[in-house]
Enzyme design. Structure first.
Site, PDB file in Angstrom:
ATOM      1  N   LYS A 106       0.864  -1.185   0.000  1.00 61.79           N
ATOM      2  CA  LYS A 106       0.000   0.000   0.000  1.00 61.79           C
ATOM      3  C   LYS A 106       0.895   1.227   0.000  1.00 61.79           C
ATOM      4  O   LYS A 106       2.016   1.174   0.518  1.00 61.79           O
ATOM      5  CB  LYS A 106      -0.874   0.017   1.263  1.00 61.79           C
ATOM      6  N   GLY A 218     -25.034   2.288   1.405  1.00 63.32           N
ATOM      7  CA  GLY A 218     -24.230   2.877   0.337  1.00 63.32           C
ATOM      8  C   GLY A 218     -24.938   2.695  -0.988  1.00 63.32           C
ATOM      9  O   GLY A 218     -25.784   1.793  -1.146  1.00 63.32           O
ATOM     10  N   GLY A 220     -22.843   3.430  -4.046  1.00 60.23           N
ATOM     11  CA  GLY A 220     -21.723   3.801  -4.908  1.00 60.23           C
ATOM     12  C   GLY A 220     -21.345   2.624  -5.797  1.00 60.23           C
ATOM     13  O   GLY A 220     -22.177   1.761  -6.102  1.00 60.23           O
ATOM     14  N   ASN A 221     -20.088   2.585  -6.189  1.00 57.75           N
ATOM     15  CA  ASN A 221     -19.640   1.561  -7.131  1.00 57.75           C
ATOM     16  C   ASN A 221     -19.996   0.145  -6.670  1.00 57.75           C
ATOM     17  O   ASN A 221     -20.557  -0.635  -7.435  1.00 57.75           O
ATOM     18  CB  ASN A 221     -18.121   1.694  -7.338  1.00 57.75           C
TER      19      ASN A 221
HETATM   20  P1  NAD Z   1     -18.171   4.959  -3.505  1.00 62.34           P
HETATM   21  O1  NAD Z   1     -17.475   6.208  -3.108  1.00 62.34           O
HETATM   22  O2  NAD Z   1     -18.412   4.681  -4.951  1.00 62.34           O
HETATM   23  O3  NAD Z   1     -19.616   4.897  -2.788  1.00 62.34           O
HETATM   24  C1  NAD Z   1     -19.779   5.058  -1.404  1.00 62.34           C
HETATM   25  C2  NAD Z   1     -21.272   5.141  -1.112  1.00 62.34           C
HETATM   26  O4  NAD Z   1     -21.452   5.186   0.313  1.00 62.34           O
HETATM   27  C3  NAD Z   1     -21.942   6.390  -1.673  1.00 62.34           C
HETATM   28  O5  NAD Z   1     -23.243   6.097  -2.115  1.00 62.34           O
HETATM   29  C4  NAD Z   1     -22.017   7.311  -0.454  1.00 62.34           C
HETATM   30  O6  NAD Z   1     -23.085   8.271  -0.535  1.00 62.34           O
HETATM   31  C5  NAD Z   1     -22.303   6.271   0.614  1.00 62.34           C
HETATM   32  N1  NAD Z   1     -22.031   6.758   1.977  1.00 62.34           N
HETATM   33  C6  NAD Z   1     -21.005   7.505   2.425  1.00 62.34           C
HETATM   34  N2  NAD Z   1     -21.154   7.733   3.738  1.00 62.34           N
HETATM   35  C7  NAD Z   1     -22.279   7.105   4.122  1.00 62.34           C
HETATM   36  C8  NAD Z   1     -22.962   6.950   5.348  1.00 62.34           C
HETATM   37  N3  NAD Z   1     -22.509   7.516   6.483  1.00 62.34           N
HETATM   38  N4  NAD Z   1     -24.100   6.199   5.382  1.00 62.34           N
HETATM   39  C9  NAD Z   1     -24.579   5.646   4.246  1.00 62.34           C
HETATM   40  N5  NAD Z   1     -23.992   5.755   3.052  1.00 62.34           N
HETATM   41  C10 NAD Z   1     -22.850   6.474   2.999  1.00 62.34           C
HETATM   42  O7  NAD Z   1     -17.356   3.786  -2.800  1.00 62.34           O
HETATM   43  P2  NAD Z   1     -17.252   2.258  -3.243  1.00 62.34           P
HETATM   44  O8  NAD Z   1     -16.163   2.126  -4.235  1.00 62.34           O
HETATM   45  O9  NAD Z   1     -18.611   1.729  -3.548  1.00 62.34           O
HETATM   46  O10 NAD Z   1     -16.697   1.605  -1.891  1.00 62.34           O
HETATM   47  C11 NAD Z   1     -17.541   1.313  -0.794  1.00 62.34           C
HETATM   48  C12 NAD Z   1     -16.771   0.481   0.227  1.00 62.34           C
HETATM   49  O11 NAD Z   1     -16.273  -0.699  -0.408  1.00 62.34           O
HETATM   50  C13 NAD Z   1     -15.542   1.147   0.856  1.00 62.34           C
HETATM   51  O12 NAD Z   1     -15.401   0.635   2.165  1.00 62.34           O
HETATM   52  C14 NAD Z   1     -14.397   0.637   0.006  1.00 62.34           C
HETATM   53  O13 NAD Z   1     -13.160   0.664   0.698  1.00 62.34           O
HETATM   54  C15 NAD Z   1     -14.855  -0.788  -0.215  1.00 62.34           C
HETATM   55  N6  NAD Z   1     -14.237  -1.427  -1.378  1.00 62.34           N
HETATM   56  C16 NAD Z   1     -14.405  -0.921  -2.629  1.00 62.34           C
HETATM   57  C17 NAD Z   1     -13.805  -1.571  -3.698  1.00 62.34           C
HETATM   58  C18 NAD Z   1     -14.007  -1.071  -5.102  1.00 62.34           C
HETATM   59  O14 NAD Z   1     -13.480  -1.713  -6.024  1.00 62.34           O
HETATM   60  N7  NAD Z   1     -14.753  -0.018  -5.340  1.00 62.34           N
HETATM   61  C19 NAD Z   1     -13.005  -2.719  -3.497  1.00 62.34           C
HETATM   62  C20 NAD Z   1     -12.877  -3.219  -2.199  1.00 62.34           C
HETATM   63  C21 NAD Z   1     -13.497  -2.562  -1.146  1.00 62.34           C
END
Ligand code: NAD
Length: 427
Positions: A106, A218, A220-221
């Site tokens: 990292k 959430g 998001g992605n």
């Molecule tokens: P993102 O930024 O695309 O989406 C995050 C979502 O969470 C958004 O909809 C945001 O509005 C919501 N959010 C933020 N604070 C919040 C709260 N207090 N209550 C409810 N919703 C809230 O992020 P992502 O890429 O979807 O990642 C989400 C999680 O998954 C993170 O913990 C990330 O570390 C983990 N993760 C992501 C990936 C990846 O490939 N994207 C891989 C492994 C782990």
């Protein structure tokens, strides 16, 4: 006086517990408790106003016993080396649990991209590479995007690496745009990976996927693609939640008969925030932030933040819930784990459930190294196979030993890394 939370101390404590269960000897424990290598350096940048600002950067390689280190680079004003150490350690276990031939790394830079122009960020990326160019690359350590870094940052990093090395090395970094060697399927990979493991868990529990209900934290992605695949398989997503930038709180949105994913996506911005007014107009109930956790559903998918299922909130989980699939990293506290265990809820731990992302990054690296790119269907099919194999190995061990799924996953991962170190004669 309360001591500040230190992620690396937590990662070491988790490791110590599993090392004890596995009966690892002292030398092996000492080896795996610490990163193998760390680079701490400064990056001087000529700012747009003509002044020079010096940023601090890190790269931590926890273990490369199973292959080149792998892990993201974060840009964050509060970045600490201990957070980077912890994340590097967790990457080692994540790559090992899905059995990809990579180790854990990292990196980070203490900076806030919100206050930096694109040119200044580019200089940070290029300066970062110049400091570690001899220590990263396709056969040593392969960085990727993380918090506040994106495919554009990866291209700048790749370009600087290639300039210095004098050749094309797209396998030196992952998370690139598809036009420059990124993998098809990466956008879907984490969310789909979560659902591949949910599908397998349902099979083991003899629950049909048709009509199964899920609530997600959430939007998001991760949760958008998890929702897409679950709905395609015949499931129903009743609830999602998101952060609202205007109100500075999170809300849960619910439609008992199931969300219309395309509609919700059409009123969601690129940060994953749903338009409150339009959602309510379309008949979605807007509930308080934590409401996602107390829904009458069979599956909960936390996919937003760490520390969300706590000793307090876990008691609000509905009796209907059979599976918690952790899309986010670290969403469940140890106190909540104890409650989930006692209630017999099947937990798919984060570093297994969300490993689809890193698995697809590994596929990206393989495609770049062979200079041959796979169609999306092939990427997703291979991803499905990897996730299924990893999931059942963990579930089998959990069933055989009675260990909680999280502990079983750690046992498999740490044993694989220990075996690699042992075979190499390191410990
Ligand atoms: P993102 O930024 O695309 O989406 C995050 C979502 O969470 C958004 O909809 C945001 O509005 C919501 N959010 C933020 N604070 C919040 C709260 N207090 N209550 C409810 N919703 C809230 O992020 P992502 O890429 O979807 O990642 C989400 C999680 O998954 C993170 O913990 C990330 O570390 C983990 N993760 C992501 C990936 C990846 O490939 N994207 C891989 C492994 C782990």
């Amino acid at each position: 006086m309360s001591k500040e939370f230190n992620a690396f101390e937590m990662a070491q404590r988790q490791f110590d517990g599993v090392a004890e269960k596995l009966g690892l000897d002292e030398g092996m424990r000492e080896l795996l408790r610490w990163p193998q290598r760390e680079y701490h350096f400064t990056i001087p940048v000529r700012m747009d106003d003509g002044s020079v600002k010096v940023f601090k950067g890190f790269r931590v390689q926890h273990s490369d016993s199973r292959g080149p280190s792998k892990g993201g680079i974060r840009f964050h004003p509060q970045e600490t080396v201990d957070t980077v150490r912890a994340l590097a350690t967790w990457m080692t276990w994540k790559c090992a649990v899905v059995d990809i031939p990579l180790g854990g790394g990292k990196g980070g830079v203490i900076c806030d991209p919100h206050d930096l122009s694109a040119r200044e960020q580019e200089q940070i990326c290029r300066g970062w590479v110049r400091q570690v160019v001899r220590n990263i690359g396709p056969v040593q350590d392969v960085p990727a995007p993380d918090v506040m870094t994106n495919p554009q940052h990866m291209v700048w990093i790749m370009d600087e690496y290639e300039k210095i090395m004098g050749g094309h090395y797209p396998g030196a970094i992952t998370g690139k745009p598809v036009e420059l060697g990124g993998s098809l399927g990466r956008t879907e990979a984490t969310g789909y990976g979560v659902i591949y493991t949910v599908r397998e868990a349902l099979k083991r529990l003899n629950i049909p996927v048709e009509g199964i209900k899920a609530s997600m934290q959430g939007f998001g992605n991760v949760s958008q693609y998890a929702a897409k695949l679950l709905i395609e398989m015949g499931g129903i997503v009743t609830t999602v939640s998101c952060w609202d930038n205007d109100d500075h709180v999170a809300y849960t949105y619910r439609k008992i008969e199931g969300i219309d994913l395309d509609f919700l996506l059409s009123i969601t911005n690129r940060f994953g925030t749903i338009d409150q007014g339009k959602a309510e107009e379309a008949g979605y109930e807007r509930l308080e932030a934590d409401a996602w956790i107390e829904q009458d559903v069979e599956i909960l998918i936390p996919a937003a933040l760490e520390n969300q299922i706590t000793g307090d909130t876990a008691t609000r989980i509905h009796s209907s819930v059979k599976i918690v699939a952790e899309g986010a990293n670290g969403p469940t506290t140890p106190e909540a784990d104890a409650i989930l265990k006692e209630r017999g809820i099947f937990v798919i731990p984060d570093f297994l459930a969300n490993a689809g992302g890193v698995t697809c990054s590994y596929f990206e690296q393989v495609q770049c190294n062979t200079n041959f790119y796979w169609p999306k269907d092939e990427v997703l099919e291979r991803l499905d196979q990897k996730m299924v194999t990893a999931f059942h190995a963990v579930a089998d061990l959990s069933e055989e030993t009675g260990e909680f799924m999280r502990d079983a996953a750690y046992m498999i991962a740490i044993q694989r890394v220990a075996t690699a170190c042992h075979l190499r004669g390191w410990a």
